[in-house]
Design an enzyme around this catalytic site. Structure first.
Site, PDB file in Angstrom:
ATOM      1  NE  ARG A  89      -2.381  -1.353   3.538  1.00 12.52           N
ATOM      2  CZ  ARG A  89      -1.809  -0.609   4.473  1.00 12.52           C
ATOM      3  NH1 ARG A  89      -1.805   0.711   4.367  1.00 12.52           N
ATOM      4  NH2 ARG A  89      -1.255  -1.156   5.528  1.00 12.52           N
ATOM      5  CE1 TYR A 144       0.142  -5.824  -1.735  1.00 12.09           C
ATOM      6  CE2 TYR A 144      -0.981  -3.863  -0.919  1.00 12.09           C
ATOM      7  CZ  TYR A 144      -0.453  -5.122  -0.699  1.00 12.09           C
ATOM      8  OH  TYR A 144      -0.523  -5.690   0.544  1.00 12.09           O
ATOM      9  N   GLY A 145      -2.966  -5.257  -4.014  1.00 13.60           N
ATOM     10  CA  GLY A 145      -4.195  -5.535  -3.268  1.00 13.60           C
ATOM     11  C   GLY A 145      -4.886  -4.333  -2.658  1.00 13.60           C
ATOM     12  CE  LYS A 189      -6.388  -3.613   4.305  1.00 13.15           C
ATOM     13  NZ  LYS A 189      -6.612  -4.083   5.669  1.00 13.15           N
ATOM     14  CG  HIS A 235      -7.312  -3.001   9.916  1.00 10.18           C
ATOM     15  ND1 HIS A 235      -5.996  -2.638  10.109  1.00 10.18           N
ATOM     16  CD2 HIS A 235      -7.290  -3.963   8.970  1.00 10.18           C
ATOM     17  CE1 HIS A 235      -5.225  -3.350   9.309  1.00 10.18           C
ATOM     18  NE2 HIS A 235      -5.982  -4.165   8.612  1.00 10.18           N
ATOM     19  CB  SER A 267      -0.996  -3.950   7.723  1.00 12.36           C
ATOM     20  OG  SER A 267      -2.047  -3.042   7.526  1.00 12.36           O
ATOM     21  CB  CYS A 290       0.442  -6.920  13.763  1.00 10.13           C
ATOM     22  SG  CYS A 290       1.537  -5.510  13.582  1.00 10.13           S
ATOM     23  CG  ASP A 308      -7.730  -7.161   6.685  1.00 11.78           C
ATOM     24  OD1 ASP A 308      -6.853  -6.865   7.515  1.00 11.78           O
ATOM     25  OD2 ASP A 308      -7.920  -6.503   5.641  1.00 11.78           O
ATOM     26  NE  ARG A 361      -0.111  -8.691   1.985  1.00  8.76           N
ATOM     27  CZ  ARG A 361      -0.853  -8.087   2.908  1.00  8.76           C
ATOM     28  NH1 ARG A 361      -1.993  -8.585   3.303  1.00  8.76           N
ATOM     29  NH2 ARG A 361      -0.445  -6.968   3.471  1.00  8.76           N
TER      30      ARG A 361
END
Ligand code: OXD
Ligand code: MN
Length: 587
Positions: free
Chosen positions: A69, A197-198, A206, A226, A248, A250, A275, A366
């Protein structure tokens, strides 16, 4: 292609601006997916993995400049700058539109425009919300198909008259200098350019389910967070639900799929989500949670049968891997996976693996996989009403300061503890890794409006719901003077979850401190765990000196939000200050 005139007009408008060769409305079918995969295999954007060991699995290698991100290029465009707050980059809506529209002009020439109707949340849930993403990336379509409920049924939901969030996305030229992730919450609109990217490109995740949804949630009286959601079954078969927010990378996916240690007989964890959680006060006064997503977009490195056996059992079929390494027999590989790096390994950039170039798999590599493949997937995961929460846990990655676990004294103190969360940065976002920063509610990169207003919104639930969950703070990442982790983590985190549930039921003991209730070392069930008493004592210790410094930092952070900070948070600062002074005086 749709009876919804507003949607048809918006798609036409996007097509005139972006000028694709063709427009494809996604129905979400297997046939459509197979065709997209064929296209990507043919153009090299996907590689098929070993069909014997990894059936229907693919590897995608991103442009090396597009692997995470981009928080510095992510904007919230509100009419009033203060509504976005110091926690967001801001641009006026007019400037935001002008900037991205100039990049969009003709950007899909020679490409197909895919129109993806999607639903976030279970079918038939009053809490689910629709969106439509327009993209020129078949990789995005294939990932959205796993992460959200896309296609015909989602379109029918929109055509039945339900509102939808609009999301425009083009990978452009993947040029980091021409990359913007723009949000227009007042228009329920997202415009993303220049990244595949995602978090930048799968707009349901997100951009919609957190940034836009948090804005909607504030005006409508709910919370978009989140958070993972899990069910904990006790040896008697009762299941209690917990939501947990961590920054993110963790360990949310690991906690959501936790397998309790054998010594804790009869306990089991059920995965609802890993998530994102949408929380609504229910008619019974409890907070009910749904997972708006349908899949997991998890961090691969560190995932193994030791750290997350349920996740390993979820992967390996119908999975898209992004930026992992490749073994000579076409299997995915990453640092921390069960097997050592084999001879002939190919790194995430397609080069023969050479440690001098860094890790073989990108640290933010990922997997994208359907939640239905997870052995611990909760039978309640698609319940339209969601699951009722007994506890909410917040946490950060802190090698010092934060004890293993503490319980907030009441709701407003819980909101304070969550607003004060700090964590060391990870590879999930571009930038320096390992820097401690405040990450309130693990929402620093995702809150679509001013944090001060968000904290006030959180605090307002104190009067909105009568049976609120208890709030806890955990830290799995404390290190000793030698830099080694003090707590084993992973499955052993069940021991902390058990204490949390016992606190909710009034069964476990605790020690009252200014920052909340911490367990006495004897309150943590250590059956079958080898841990030195001194280490356990240090893990749950509360240090007034350290927290005096921490509180100064927290108060300074709150002050950056000026007069919008809710009084209840400043009152917590004053109370803790007073209690810390008493402790120091007594010492
Ligand atoms: C994610 C993130 O991808 O938080 O979930 O970055
Ligand atoms: Mn996340």
């Amino acid at each position: 292609m749709t009876s919804n005139l507003e949607l048809a007009a918006w798609v036409n408008e996007a097509a005139s601006l972006m000028q694709p060769n063709a427009v494809h409305w996604c129905d979400g079918s297997d046939t459509e997916n197979a065709q997209l995969i064929e296209t990507m295999l043919a153009d090299g954007s996907l590689l098929a993995l070993n069909p014997k060991t990894h059936p229907d699995c693919y590897l995608h290698r991103s442009n090396p400049s597009d692997v995470a991100r981009v928080e510095h290029l992510t904007f919230v465009c509100t009419s009033d700058k203060d509504d976005a707050g110091p926690n967001n980059n801001w641009m006026s809506p007019a400037d935001g539109h002008q900037l991205v529209n100039s990049l969009y002009a003709g950007c899909m020439r020679g490409r197909t425009m895919y129109v993806i109707p999607y639903l976030m949340g279970p079918y038939g849930s009053p809490y689910s919300r629709a969106g439509v993403e327009i993209t020129d990336s078949p990789y995005v379509v294939a990932n959205m198909r796993i992460m959200a409920r896309i296609g015909t049924r989602a379109l029918a939901h929109i055509e039945a008259g339900n509102s939808f969030v609009r999301g425009l996305h083009s990978i452009g030229e993947l040029d980091p200098e021409r990359r913007y992730i723009m949000h227009f919450p007042e228009e329920l609109l997202i415009k993303s350019f220049g990244s595949g990217y995602g978090g930048n490109a799968l707009l349901g995740k997100k951009c919609h389910a957190l940034r836009i949804a948090s804005w909607q949630a504030r005006t409508e009286g709910w919370l978009a967070e989140h958070m993972l959601i899990l069910g904990i079954e006790d040896p008697k078969g009762n299941v209690s639900y917990v939501a947990a927010a961590f920054p993110s990378a963790c360990g949310k996916t690991n906690l959501a799929m936790l397998v309790p240690p054998l010594a804790l007989k009869g306990w089991k964890v059920w995965t609802v989500g890993d998530d994102i959680a949408w929380l609504h006060p229910g008619p019974d006064g409890r907070l009910w949670a749904i997972n708006p997503e349908a899949g997991f977009f998890g961090v691969a490195p560190g995932t193994s049968t030791k750290t997350n056996p349920n996740c390993m059992a979820t992967l390996g079929r119908h999975t898209i891997y992004t930026n992992v390494a490749l073994t000579p027999d076409n299997q995915p590989w990453w640092e921390g996976i069960d097997a050592p790096a084999p001879e002939g390994l190919i790194d995430w950039q397609g080069r023969p693996y050479d440690p001098a170039n860094g890790p073989a798999a990108h640290p933010n590599s990922r997997f994208t996989v359907s939640a239905t493949q997870c052995p611990s997937y909760s039978p309640q995961a698609n319940a339209p009403e969601g699951v009722p929460l007994s506890a909410i846990i917040f946490g950060g990655r802190r090698s010092t300061v934060a004890p293993l676990v503490y319980e907030a004294l009441d709701w407003d103190h819980g909101v304070f503890s969550a607003a004060a969360v700090a964590s060391e940065t990870t590879a999930a976002a571009v930038g320096q890794v390992g820097q401690v920063r405040r990450d309130p509610m693990a929402m620093k990169p995702f809150c679509g409006y001013n944090f001060a207003d968000y904290w006030a919104h959180w605090s307002s639930f104190g009067t909105k719901a009568s049976k609120l969950p208890k709030i806890f703070h955990v830290n799995w990442f404390r290190k000793d003077a030698q830099g080694s982790f003090m707590w084993p983590g992973y499955g052993d985190n069940m021991r902390v979850l058990k204490w949390i549930l016992e606190r909710c039921n009034g069964a476990a003991g605790a020690v009252r401190t200014p920052i909340g209730n911490v367990p006495h070392p004897d309150d943590i069930d250590t059956t079958g765990l080898v841990i030195e008493r001194a280490v356990l004592e240090a893990l749950v210790a509360f240090d007034p000196e350290v927290w005096t410094r921490e509180l100064v930092d927290i108060a300074a952070y709150f002050a950056t939000f000026g007069s919008r900070v809710p009084t209840v948070l400043n009152q917590q600062v004053t109370r803790i200050e007073r209690e810390l002074a008493d402790k120091r005086a007594a010492a």
